[in-house]
Design an enzyme around this catalytic site. Structure first.
Site, PDB file in Angstrom:
ATOM      1  N   ARG A 192      -1.146  -3.257  -8.779  1.00 57.63           N
ATOM      2  CA  ARG A 192      -0.666  -2.831 -10.082  1.00 57.63           C
ATOM      3  C   ARG A 192      -1.725  -3.195 -11.105  1.00 57.63           C
ATOM      4  NH1 ARG A 192       2.730   0.221  -8.325  1.00 57.63           N
ATOM      5  NH2 ARG A 192       4.986   0.113  -8.659  1.00 57.63           N
TER       6      ARG A 192
ATOM      7  N   GLU B 142      -1.180   2.747 -17.776  1.00 56.63           N
ATOM      8  CA  GLU B 142      -1.279   4.092 -17.204  1.00 56.63           C
ATOM      9  C   GLU B 142      -0.414   5.090 -17.970  1.00 56.63           C
ATOM     10  OE1 GLU B 142      -0.407   3.984 -13.034  1.00 56.63           O
ATOM     11  OE2 GLU B 142      -1.873   2.415 -12.642  1.00 56.63           O
TER      12      GLU B 142
ATOM     13  N   HIS C 133      -4.489   6.620  -9.759  1.00 56.21           N
ATOM     14  CA  HIS C 133      -3.297   6.097  -9.071  1.00 56.21           C
ATOM     15  C   HIS C 133      -2.828   7.062  -7.973  1.00 56.21           C
ATOM     16  CE1 HIS C 133       0.450   3.327  -9.607  1.00 56.21           C
ATOM     17  NE2 HIS C 133       0.196   3.572  -8.329  1.00 56.21           N
TER      18      HIS C 133
END
Length: 320
Positions: free
Chosen positions: A233, A262, A280
């Site tokens: 993360r 993000e 991602h």
């Protein structure tokens, strides 16, 4: 018999939406012109939520608007987007999608590691820019002789380690506890792991407990030949410290698939020639995302049919 009403908070794979529609009355929150008004008028009838990190945080404020809520099925192995403590306090079950994405993420982590060390994206840009006729691309660093530390030796971490064994590199790890069945050296803290390694792959869960555990001190411990790969993360890494470490060459390079805010990535990070940045996509194959989506639906179906979901997270009441 009345079909349970399910709220889907954000766009999800068609495999999940189709499967849910066979059993439930499905409401797509992202398609509502006024989501707040929709929750006000329909919230009392919602018994299940299917969500992902695209929606943002699922917290107690939302739970309060859904008084009949029984289960939150989260898309992804990480579930720091859900306030599990608040859910548990209200007796709400939370599920995630472990297992089905482990191999895909592990494959990607190895690919990102190689791309970062061997500078594959940079070489691609070099060729496309027509620079090859003017001289060969600069020699790259190597994976040979490295010691790779895995920060978080869970299901995905173990699969990464198994793949790394084929590259004949030394492997070590840090986790909250030493695992008796694991033969790799264990280090009691991220800093101690970084001091013993020159390559660090982060694959720990997100959340308050792991926020910025890769900080300036850990990065400095990796050394000037150090490489960081983050497929965990964005919150796990202190992004400002990482940018500084890459700019002043405290470490050699970083390969990143996740970020603190993000989908917004700091321009300073994008400008760095020694960073390989991905949007991602570690689990983003058609097969894996489809399997994850089906597991979201299957958790909801199992809960309403049998009262026991398939993959409840440890903090949720039914998992105990």
């Amino acid at each position: 018999m009345t079909r349970p009403e399910i709220l889907v908070t954000s766009p999800m794979h068609a495999a999940a939406l189709g499967k849910m529609a066979e059993t439930f009355t499905v409401h797509r929150l992202w398609e509502q012109p006024d989501p707040a008004a929709f929750l006000q008028s329909h919230g009392a009838r919602i018994r299940g939520v299917a969500t992902s990190t695209l929606y943002g945080r699922i917290d107690d404020a939302l739970f309060a608007r859904l008084p009949a809520l029984e289960i939150v099925a989260s898309f992804g192995v990480g579930y720091d987007n859900v306030d599990v403590a608040a859910a548990a306090a209200r007796g709400i079950v939370v599920t995630n999608t472990p297992g089905v994405l482990d191999a895909e993420v592990a494959d990607f982590a190895i690919g990102l590691l190689l791309a970062t060390i061997r500078r594959l994206p940079q070489a691609d840009r070099f060729l496309r820019a027509g620079q090859w006729p003017d001289g060969a691309f600069a020699l790259s660093p190597t994976l040979r002789g490295r010691t790779v530390g895995i920060l978080g030796l869970g299901g995905i971490g173990k699969q990464i380690a198994r793949r790394l064994e084929g590259f004949d590199v030394a492997i070590a790890y840090h986790g909250r506890t030493k695992q008796a069945a694991v033969r790799y050296p264990w280090y009691a803290s991220p800093l101690e792991l970084a001091q013993a390694c020159d390559t660090l792959i982060a694959i720990v869960p997100g959340g308050a407990a792991t926020r910025h555990i890769v900080n300036a001190e850990v990065l400095a411990a990796l050394g000037a030949n150090g490489v960081l790969v983050n497929v965990a993360r964005g919150s796990v890494v202190d992004e400002d410290a990482l940018i500084a470490a890459l700019q002043d060459r405290t470490i050699l390079a970083a390969g990143l698939d996740v970020y603190e805010d993000e989908p917004h990535v700091p321009p300073a990070l994008l400008d760095l020639p020694n960073a390989v940045v991905m949007p991602h996509i570690a689990s983003a194959s058609e097969a894996t995302r489809s399997a994850m989506a089906r597991l979201v639906a299957d958790n909801l179906i199992a809960w309403f049919a049998e009262g026991r979901p398939l993959t409840a997270v440890p903090e949720t009441p039914v998992a105990k």
